[in-house]
Design an enzyme around this catalytic site. Structure first.
Site, short mmCIF file in Angstrom:
data_model
loop_
_atom_site.label_atom_id
_atom_site.label_comp_id
_atom_site.label_asym_id
_atom_site.label_seq_id
_atom_site.Cartn_x
_atom_site.Cartn_y
_atom_site.Cartn_z
CB SER A 315 -0.93 -0.06 1.21
OG SER A 315 -1.92 0.90 1.15
CG ASP A 326 7.86 3.97 -11.73
OD1 ASP A 326 8.46 2.87 -11.62
OD2 ASP A 326 6.65 4.04 -12.00
CE LYS A 340 -5.28 -1.80 0.54
NZ LYS A 340 -5.31 -0.35 0.28
#
Length: 410
Positions: A315, A326, A340
């Site tokens: 999460s 990224d 999640k």
């Protein structure tokens, strides 16, 4: 509570959900609501595929309530009937992260995000695949952690009573309660070969004071910060300890998110903002494809970072790891994360009750939704089996921390 008030309340809550938004919360759910089964006529089944108007919904609610009042062999409590309808409505979504809370349940929910509650000290989630209550991670230093409960353990029984994910609300009520009382937990655990074993644990409830941030300066000016959850006080604690490590000479950082099950979206993005010099942190999409973006501000620290993750990183942890990966801001080390990638919104409801509802999916800066998949580390390292607890105190045995130090010192 009079029938008219019950029906009006149900209609308002079930159809419109017009209460005030509190905040995004992407932590692991602690309750699931009550399952409900509807026996419908053939013509009703055909209507189920159509969009139901308000008049039809009110008619069905009136019909069921009237039949309960007239035919049920005991006197039904109006409030219990109302709660059953509301919990059943949310439970019918088959989403383990959405649930309706009574006033008492909502108070306990807020206590936990505020950093203190009475219980065993485990983060749990409902598994759609097997309908079992799954331990995301035990909280460090709590009764559950000391007893030896682990990530991916499945809770089968509590005090001898069978429980499944659709009854997690009731399970959590038993696990949380008066401190000093013993709770017997039966779990299903599988080894690396998939062999199952059932284990019993007798655990005594305690007041859980969640201290989510710990830190230490290692040799070679490497700072180590462990975040065990993203609660309300977490960012302030993180920011204070991060600045203190810099005063001590920190030039590189290990950010340990292993066994961190998540928490508040706002808190996790505050932590990410420390390290990103502007640009995208994440974005969400709801069912109408409305896009909401969260961006970092300018002026971030350019310190070299390694982020440690594992199966218990879920999460909000995955938002941090995903953004830093990224944006090529950190090297991710460890094993695949939990997966999640959805966001819950918490609403204030009448009479002190609460609704936690999955309202959108979130995406990393590169446009990836990790739900059900998780985040793959840049450098995969399986933790040595002799390491039983995630802690800097196990530095000599913790090969994942050792790999992080190696990378930072290159």
């Amino acid at each position: 509570m009079k029938l008219k008030k019950v029906l009006i309340t149900i209609l308002v809550l079930a159809l419109f959900f017009t209460s005030n938004l509190i905040s995004y919360n992407i932590g692991n759910s602690k309750s699931k609501g009550i399952d409900s089964t509807i026996i419908a006529k053939k013509e009703d089944s055909e209507k189920a595929d159509k969009k139901l108007d308000d008049e039809y919904v009110l008619e069905r609610i009136n019909e069921v309530k009237s039949m309960i009042d007239k035919n049920y062999y005991k006197k039904a409590d109006d409030y219990d009937v109302l709660m059953g309808m509301l919990k059943g409505a949310v439970s019918s979504l088959n989403d383990p992260y959405s649930y309706y809370m009574t006033e008492d349940e909502y108070k306990k929910f807020n206590e936990e995000t505020d950093g203190e509650f009475a219980g065993l000290g485990i983060y749990v989630s409902g598994s759609i695949d097997d309908n079992l209550i799954t331990i995301v991670s035990p909280m460090k230093g709590t009764p559950a952690d000391r007893a030896g409960l682990k990530t991916d353990d499945k809770i089968i029984k509590i005090n001898g009573e069978d429980f499944t994910a659709d009854k997690m609300d009731d399970a959590v009520k038993i696990m949380r309660g008066k401190p000093g009382e013993k709770v017997k937990i039966t779990i299903l655990r599988r080894d690396k070969n998939g062999k199952a074993q059932f284990l019993d644990f007798d655990i005594v409830r305690e007041i859980i004071k969640v201290q989510t941030v710990s830190s230490k300066l290692l040799k070679d000016n490497i700072g180590y910060i462990n975040i065990s959850g993203f609660d309300t006080p977490t960012y302030n604690d993180f920011n204070k300890q991060y600045k203190e490590l810099k005063k001590q000479g920190m030039t590189k950082l290990i950010l340990d998110l292993r066994n961190n099950p998540g928490g508040l979206l706002t808190t996790s993005t505050q932590v990410v903002n420390t390290f990103l010099d502007g640009g995208l942190i994440m974005y969400t999409l709801d069912k109408q494809n409305n896009k909401e973006t969260i961006n970092a501000t300018k002026g971030a620290d350019d310190i070299k970072i390694v982020v440690l993750v594992n199966k218990g990183s879920a999460s909000a942890s995955e938002i941090v790891a995903g953004a830093l990966k990224d944006r090529k801001r950190a090297t991710i080390v460890g094993t695949q994360t939990f997966g999640k990638g959805i966001v819950q919104t918490v609403y204030n409801m009448p009479d002190g009750e609460g609704l936690k509802l999955t309202t959108s999916a979130y995406y990393t800066p590169s446009g990836v939704n990790i739900h059900g998949k998780g985040i793959a580390p840049d450098v995969k390292v399986e933790l040595n089996e002799e390491v039983k607890t995630i802690s800097i105190d196990n530095l000599d045995k913790d090969n994942q921390i050792q790999k992080a130090i190696e990378i930072l010192n290159k």
